[in-house]
Design a protein around this motif. Structure first.
Motif, PDB file in Angstrom:
ATOM      1  N   GLY A  85       0.802  -1.302   0.064  1.00 47.49           N
ATOM      2  CA  GLY A  85       0.157   0.039  -0.019  1.00 47.49           C
ATOM      3  C   GLY A  85       0.744   1.248  -0.023  1.00 47.49           C
ATOM      4  O   GLY A  85       0.608   2.203  -0.600  1.00 47.49           O
ATOM      5  N   VAL A 139       2.282   1.861  -3.580  1.00 49.48           N
ATOM      6  CA  VAL A 139       1.371   2.224  -4.390  1.00 49.48           C
ATOM      7  C   VAL A 139       1.156   3.777  -4.026  1.00 49.48           C
ATOM      8  O   VAL A 139       1.360   4.533  -5.128  1.00 49.48           O
ATOM      9  CB  VAL A 139      -0.151   1.551  -4.286  1.00 49.48           C
ATOM     10  N   TRP A 152       2.709   6.265  -7.180  1.00 51.52           N
ATOM     11  CA  TRP A 152       1.720   7.369  -7.704  1.00 51.52           C
ATOM     12  C   TRP A 152       2.269   8.725  -7.666  1.00 51.52           C
ATOM     13  O   TRP A 152       1.913   9.412  -8.593  1.00 51.52           O
ATOM     14  CB  TRP A 152       0.360   7.022  -6.992  1.00 51.52           C
ATOM     15  N   PRO A 210       2.916   1.897  -9.354  1.00 52.48           N
ATOM     16  CA  PRO A 210       1.551   1.781  -8.489  1.00 52.48           C
ATOM     17  C   PRO A 210       0.599   0.727  -8.977  1.00 52.48           C
ATOM     18  O   PRO A 210      -0.076  -0.089  -8.203  1.00 52.48           O
ATOM     19  CB  PRO A 210       1.063   3.361  -8.583  1.00 52.48           C
ATOM     20  N   SER A 243      -0.285  -2.603  -6.739  1.00 50.92           N
ATOM     21  CA  SER A 243      -2.070  -2.614  -6.548  1.00 50.92           C
ATOM     22  C   SER A 243      -2.148  -4.211  -6.969  1.00 50.92           C
ATOM     23  O   SER A 243      -3.011  -4.665  -6.347  1.00 50.92           O
ATOM     24  CB  SER A 243      -2.701  -1.885  -7.520  1.00 50.92           C
TER      25      SER A 243
END
Length: 175
Positions: free
Chosen positions: A100, A103, A107, A133, A137
């Motif tokens: 997480g 990501v 991003w 990302p 994911s």
């Protein structure tokens, strides 16, 4: 749910097949042109490099499903059954948190690079750096799909004889 998982895995696999095929075609064409015409495609190396980046990030989740990443199991093997389950649950939670975080970082980095363009293709680097990302994911989704059997039994989604026809290669083609 099992059917959706199968579709997800198959689509992820086909994306990898398409990227690898595209990379092979571009590199092959560039080699052929270089030797046949003494000219090469100025963008071929760049395309191959960026496809390799995308292959790495988007393929990591499929490798995670079958336990293909490096693992050191000495501590787990030394623990009793309940301790092993607790350790595996902690590993899953740590991985989810890390994925997480990656990501989010990926991003942010991709957004910062959106105004710079690649040298040959003049493509915004956003599309190159978006692999991070997207890949993390996909890792989250794959980890969530295998978490329960991994925590309870230490099993991955190993490919047995009946599963191999559906998952070894996208579309069930085992060559």
């Amino acid at each position: 749910m099992k059917r959706l998982e199968q579709i997800f895995v198959t689509l992820n696999g086909w994306a990898l097949v398409l990227m690898l095929s595209g990379m092979a075609l571009v590199v092959g064409a560039n080699i052929a042109l270089r030797y046949l015409t003494s000219h090469s495609l100025p963008w071929a190396d760049e395309v191959a490099r960026y496809l390799m980046i995308w292959l790495t990030f988007t393929g990591a989740g499929l490798i995670l499903r079958v336990g293909g990443h490096v693992a050191i199991t000495n501590l787990q093997d030394a623990l009793p059954s309940v301790g092993q389950k607790m350790l595996r649950a902690a590993i899953v939670l740590i991985l989810l948190a890390f994925f997480g975080f990656m990501v989010q970082v990926g991003w942010q980095y991709a957004q910062r690079m959106q105004f710079q363009v690649t040298p040959a293709l003049r493509l915004p680097f956003l599309y190159v750096y978006a692999a991070m990302p997207v890949g993390f994911s996909l890792l989250i989704v794959h980890l969530l799909l295998i978490a329960r059997p991994f925590i309870l039994a230490g099993d991955y989604k190993a490919l047995d004889a009946s599963d191999a026809d559906h998952h070894a290669l996208p579309g069930g083609a085992n060559g």
